[in-house]
Write a protein that holds these residues in place. Sequence first.
Motif, PDB file in Angstrom:
ATOM      1  N   LYS A 358       0.773  -1.054   0.006  1.00  0.00           N
ATOM      2  CA  LYS A 358       0.093   0.039   0.045  1.00  0.00           C
ATOM      3  C   LYS A 358       0.981   1.357   0.104  1.00  0.00           C
ATOM      4  CE  LYS A 358      -3.708   2.303   2.371  1.00  0.00           C
ATOM      5  NZ  LYS A 358      -4.804   2.331   3.625  1.00  0.00           N
ATOM      6  N   GLY A 359       0.351   2.082  -0.868  1.00  0.00           N
ATOM      7  CA  GLY A 359       1.165   3.481  -0.834  1.00  0.00           C
ATOM      8  C   GLY A 359       2.538   3.485  -1.973  1.00  0.00           C
ATOM      9  N   LYS A 360       2.765   2.381  -2.360  1.00  0.00           N
ATOM     10  CA  LYS A 360       3.969   2.185  -3.568  1.00  0.00           C
ATOM     11  C   LYS A 360       3.545   2.253  -4.901  1.00  0.00           C
ATOM     12  CE  LYS A 360       7.819  -0.028  -0.969  1.00  0.00           C
ATOM     13  NZ  LYS A 360       8.770  -1.078  -1.103  1.00  0.00           N
ATOM     14  N   ASP A 361       4.328   2.645  -5.734  1.00  0.00           N
ATOM     15  CA  ASP A 361       3.766   2.569  -7.131  1.00  0.00           C
ATOM     16  C   ASP A 361       3.351   1.137  -7.818  1.00  0.00           C
ATOM     17  OD1 ASP A 361       4.778   5.213  -7.293  1.00  0.00           O
ATOM     18  OD2 ASP A 361       6.644   4.821  -8.451  1.00  0.00           O
ATOM     19  N   ALA A 362       2.330   1.337  -8.371  1.00  0.00           N
ATOM     20  CA  ALA A 362       1.789  -0.029  -8.846  1.00  0.00           C
ATOM     21  C   ALA A 362       2.466  -0.518 -10.201  1.00  0.00           C
ATOM     22  CB  ALA A 362       0.203   0.319  -9.214  1.00  0.00           C
ATOM     23  N   ASP A 363       3.740  -0.686  -9.835  1.00  0.00           N
ATOM     24  CA  ASP A 363       4.571  -1.392 -10.952  1.00  0.00           C
ATOM     25  C   ASP A 363       4.549  -2.898 -10.876  1.00  0.00           C
ATOM     26  OD1 ASP A 363       5.345   1.031 -11.424  1.00  0.00           O
ATOM     27  OD2 ASP A 363       7.497   1.030 -10.741  1.00  0.00           O
ATOM     28  N   LEU A 364       4.097  -3.571 -11.989  1.00  0.00           N
ATOM     29  CA  LEU A 364       3.861  -5.033 -11.602  1.00  0.00           C
ATOM     30  C   LEU A 364       3.951  -5.748 -13.039  1.00  0.00           C
ATOM     31  CD1 LEU A 364       0.437  -5.627 -12.255  1.00  0.00           C
ATOM     32  CD2 LEU A 364       0.252  -4.087 -10.514  1.00  0.00           C
ATOM     33  N   LEU A 365       3.952  -7.076 -12.918  1.00  0.00           N
ATOM     34  CA  LEU A 365       3.897  -7.841 -14.082  1.00  0.00           C
ATOM     35  C   LEU A 365       2.683  -8.931 -13.687  1.00  0.00           C
ATOM     36  CD1 LEU A 365       7.654  -8.910 -14.367  1.00  0.00           C
ATOM     37  CD2 LEU A 365       6.421  -6.891 -15.661  1.00  0.00           C
ATOM     38  N   ILE A 366       1.705  -9.362 -14.906  1.00  0.00           N
ATOM     39  CA  ILE A 366       0.983 -10.464 -14.763  1.00  0.00           C
ATOM     40  C   ILE A 366       1.671 -11.539 -15.456  1.00  0.00           C
ATOM     41  CG2 ILE A 366      -1.197 -11.220 -15.387  1.00  0.00           C
ATOM     42  CD1 ILE A 366      -2.231  -8.492 -15.175  1.00  0.00           C
ATOM     43  N   VAL A 367       2.009 -12.776 -14.910  1.00  0.00           N
ATOM     44  CA  VAL A 367       2.852 -13.681 -15.573  1.00  0.00           C
ATOM     45  C   VAL A 367       1.919 -15.257 -15.254  1.00  0.00           C
ATOM     46  CG1 VAL A 367       4.843 -12.579 -15.087  1.00  0.00           C
ATOM     47  CG2 VAL A 367       4.307 -14.110 -13.569  1.00  0.00           C
ATOM     48  N   ASP A 368       2.237 -15.965 -16.413  1.00  0.00           N
ATOM     49  CA  ASP A 368       1.581 -17.360 -16.149  1.00  0.00           C
ATOM     50  C   ASP A 368       2.682 -18.152 -15.384  1.00  0.00           C
ATOM     51  OD1 ASP A 368       3.380 -18.269 -17.953  1.00  0.00           O
ATOM     52  OD2 ASP A 368       2.286 -18.444 -19.512  1.00  0.00           O
ATOM     53  N   ASP A 369       2.285 -19.513 -15.193  1.00  0.00           N
ATOM     54  CA  ASP A 369       3.388 -20.364 -14.405  1.00  0.00           C
ATOM     55  C   ASP A 369       4.525 -20.666 -15.128  1.00  0.00           C
ATOM     56  OD1 ASP A 369       1.267 -20.746 -12.831  1.00  0.00           O
ATOM     57  OD2 ASP A 369       0.385 -22.727 -13.441  1.00  0.00           O
ATOM     58  N   GLU A 370       4.743 -20.308 -16.577  1.00  0.00           N
ATOM     59  CA  GLU A 370       6.116 -20.436 -17.122  1.00  0.00           C
ATOM     60  C   GLU A 370       6.890 -19.141 -17.130  1.00  0.00           C
ATOM     61  OE1 GLU A 370       3.183 -22.153 -18.559  1.00  0.00           O
ATOM     62  OE2 GLU A 370       4.129 -23.834 -17.318  1.00  0.00           O
ATOM     63  N   LEU A 371       6.413 -18.253 -16.459  1.00  0.00           N
ATOM     64  CA  LEU A 371       6.885 -16.673 -16.356  1.00  0.00           C
ATOM     65  C   LEU A 371       6.890 -16.084 -17.631  1.00  0.00           C
ATOM     66  CD1 LEU A 371      10.026 -17.099 -13.803  1.00  0.00           C
ATOM     67  CD2 LEU A 371       7.399 -16.072 -13.502  1.00  0.00           C
ATOM     68  N   SER A 372       5.806 -16.464 -18.502  1.00  0.00           N
ATOM     69  CA  SER A 372       5.596 -15.831 -19.672  1.00  0.00           C
ATOM     70  C   SER A 372       4.702 -14.398 -19.431  1.00  0.00           C
ATOM     71  CB  SER A 372       4.895 -16.373 -20.572  1.00  0.00           C
ATOM     72  OG  SER A 372       4.317 -15.745 -21.908  1.00  0.00           O
ATOM     73  N   ILE A 373       5.308 -13.365 -19.687  1.00  0.00           N
ATOM     74  CA  ILE A 373       4.536 -12.003 -19.355  1.00  0.00           C
ATOM     75  C   ILE A 373       3.481 -11.896 -20.199  1.00  0.00           C
ATOM     76  CG2 ILE A 373       4.838  -9.650 -19.092  1.00  0.00           C
ATOM     77  CD1 ILE A 373       7.929 -10.174 -19.054  1.00  0.00           C
ATOM     78  N   GLN A 374       2.175 -11.642 -19.607  1.00  0.00           N
ATOM     79  CA  GLN A 374       0.964 -11.385 -20.103  1.00  0.00           C
ATOM     80  C   GLN A 374       0.838  -9.898 -20.369  1.00  0.00           C
ATOM     81  OE1 GLN A 374      -0.778 -14.544 -20.887  1.00  0.00           O
ATOM     82  NE2 GLN A 374       1.141 -14.949 -20.087  1.00  0.00           N
ATOM     83  N   SER A 375       1.300  -9.310 -18.902  1.00  0.00           N
ATOM     84  CA  SER A 375       0.899  -7.600 -19.090  1.00  0.00           C
ATOM     85  C   SER A 375       2.122  -6.976 -18.169  1.00  0.00           C
ATOM     86  CB  SER A 375      -0.346  -7.094 -18.810  1.00  0.00           C
ATOM     87  OG  SER A 375      -1.377  -7.579 -19.682  1.00  0.00           O
ATOM     88  N   THR A 376       2.449  -5.805 -18.505  1.00  0.00           N
ATOM     89  CA  THR A 376       3.473  -5.015 -17.582  1.00  0.00           C
ATOM     90  C   THR A 376       2.826  -3.804 -17.406  1.00  0.00           C
ATOM     91  OG1 THR A 376       5.524  -5.967 -18.759  1.00  0.00           O
ATOM     92  CG2 THR A 376       5.700  -3.972 -17.692  1.00  0.00           C
ATOM     93  N   TYR A 377       2.787  -3.320 -16.060  1.00  0.00           N
ATOM     94  CA  TYR A 377       1.999  -2.113 -15.678  1.00  0.00           C
ATOM     95  C   TYR A 377       3.179  -1.367 -14.929  1.00  0.00           C
ATOM     96  CZ  TYR A 377      -2.675  -4.018 -16.311  1.00  0.00           C
ATOM     97  OH  TYR A 377      -3.831  -4.218 -17.169  1.00  0.00           O
ATOM     98  N   VAL A 378       3.239   0.216 -15.277  1.00  0.00           N
ATOM     99  CA  VAL A 378       4.016   0.917 -14.514  1.00  0.00           C
ATOM    100  C   VAL A 378       3.179   1.975 -14.078  1.00  0.00           C
ATOM    101  CG1 VAL A 378       5.955   2.468 -14.953  1.00  0.00           C
ATOM    102  CG2 VAL A 378       5.883   0.392 -15.892  1.00  0.00           C
ATOM    103  N   LYS A 379       3.190   2.261 -12.809  1.00  0.00           N
ATOM    104  CA  LYS A 379       2.353   3.144 -12.107  1.00  0.00           C
ATOM    105  C   LYS A 379       1.107   3.064 -12.592  1.00  0.00           C
ATOM    106  CE  LYS A 379       6.184   6.643 -11.537  1.00  0.00           C
ATOM    107  NZ  LYS A 379       6.509   7.923 -11.952  1.00  0.00           N
ATOM    108  N   GLY A 380       0.572   1.776 -12.348  1.00  0.00           N
ATOM    109  CA  GLY A 380      -0.656   1.726 -12.713  1.00  0.00           C
ATOM    110  C   GLY A 380      -1.181   1.643 -14.250  1.00  0.00           C
ATOM    111  N   ILE A 381      -0.360   2.045 -15.117  1.00  0.00           N
ATOM    112  CA  ILE A 381      -0.655   1.842 -16.628  1.00  0.00           C
ATOM    113  C   ILE A 381      -0.351   0.906 -17.631  1.00  0.00           C
ATOM    114  CG2 ILE A 381      -0.555   3.380 -18.411  1.00  0.00           C
ATOM    115  CD1 ILE A 381      -1.901   4.910 -16.662  1.00  0.00           C
ATOM    116  N   GLU A 382      -0.987   0.350 -18.238  1.00  0.00           N
ATOM    117  CA  GLU A 382      -0.277  -0.903 -18.931  1.00  0.00           C
ATOM    118  C   GLU A 382       0.367  -0.689 -20.090  1.00  0.00           C
ATOM    119  OE1 GLU A 382      -2.336  -5.099 -20.456  1.00  0.00           O
ATOM    120  OE2 GLU A 382      -3.253  -3.333 -21.473  1.00  0.00           O
ATOM    121  N   VAL A 383       1.744  -0.773 -19.915  1.00  0.00           N
ATOM    122  CA  VAL A 383       2.645  -0.366 -20.844  1.00  0.00           C
ATOM    123  C   VAL A 383       3.120  -1.574 -21.952  1.00  0.00           C
ATOM    124  CG1 VAL A 383       3.573   1.519 -19.486  1.00  0.00           C
ATOM    125  CG2 VAL A 383       4.753  -0.783 -19.435  1.00  0.00           C
ATOM    126  N   TYR A 384       2.745  -2.872 -21.732  1.00  0.00           N
ATOM    127  CA  TYR A 384       2.753  -3.747 -22.548  1.00  0.00           C
ATOM    128  C   TYR A 384       1.887  -4.970 -22.285  1.00  0.00           C
ATOM    129  CZ  TYR A 384       4.730  -8.185 -24.576  1.00  0.00           C
ATOM    130  OH  TYR A 384       4.596  -9.349 -24.840  1.00  0.00           O
TER     131      TYR A 384
END
Length: 387
Positions: A358-384
């Motif tokens: 809570k309170g930190k930048d919403a920098d995150l990855l959505i990944v599957d079980d093989e660590l394949s990236i589905q989406s990349t978010y930076v500060k809550g914005i989907e950039v990939y």
Amino acid sequence: MKKQVTLFKNARIFLLERVIDQGWMLVNERGKIEEIGEGDPVTLDHDISVDVQGKSIIPGLIDVHIHGGNGYSFMDGSYESLAEISAFHAKHGTTSFLATTSTASKENIIKALNCAAESYEKGMPGADLVGVHLEGPFINVKRSGAQEKSDIRLPSIEEIDEYLQASNHLIKLVTLAPEVENGYEAVKHFNDQGVTVSIGHSDANFNEVLEAVQVGAAHTTHHFNGMSPLHHREPGVAGAGMALNELTTEIIADGIHVHPEVVKLLFDVKGVWNTCAITDAVFCAGLPDGEYERVYVTKGQVYLSDGSTLAGSTLTMIQSLKNVTSFTGYSLFEVLPSYTMVPARQAKIDHLKGSLEKGKDADLLIVDDELSIQSTYVKGIEVYRQS
């Protein structure tokens, strides 16, 4: 782009202390994490709902040592190049990075630092530019590796201050050789200015490393590469980095720069909280094998024209993460700090980034079980998003 409140649901969420198997996360209009919960989300006001469909949300990966990618280099000294680097690495899991210089003339370094300061204000389209890693020119010619020998020089407080000013004090990390003339003064001065000092491209012996630590050194650059090696009677920089708790050690885990078993050894000895995964990616990361300016790439390995000197890597952070879980046998949960909180700490941005809190930048990855990236978010914005 309109700032919106986003609700992520049906997610496996990797927190620092545990994994929530069925969780949700609310990101506010400022791109900050508002709340994280377990089970079905309660009725919450939001503009966008993202159904993660049981996949994992992990903190975005932070690379404190990146020179370029997709044909572009930070030393180009242009916003366009930095934007391309940012976009390329966001596709491969990096959500924050330190743009890293190379040993060059003072004029070219200042040009790159000025560009970083201006680009920082404009913002990036992909991974967030959070500062600069000054690699060189204050290194030891004996351990120069692919750095330009003719531009290596002794440190001076005056030149250091010029760089700090040119970057608008965005230099977060510096690589230098403390054993050279004026080296310890440089370590102390950078440390006094709030810059994390890394020992790299250095021929220091153990006692010289110990002296550097006593005046502020706290990091090593691409451990085992470009440094005096471990010997049982003289530990060198490689041995000192493993022995001294004050030093956090970088690692290029491509299986080329460091043997997989030695990667495992470093993680076993230093632990994930004192090991910092990096790419050391150069401009040809993402490009096909072939000959380029000063280097050639074969099977993803980058060499100078002499055919034996490694010249950075084509590694990405997500591939590094896959490699380290394979090399070490550690779980994703166990190794994540080396890709998130540790680089954030060393770059002194851990109050903003590095974990899903809570309170930190919403920098995150959505990944599957093989660590394949589905989406990349930076500060809550989907950039990939995976196409």
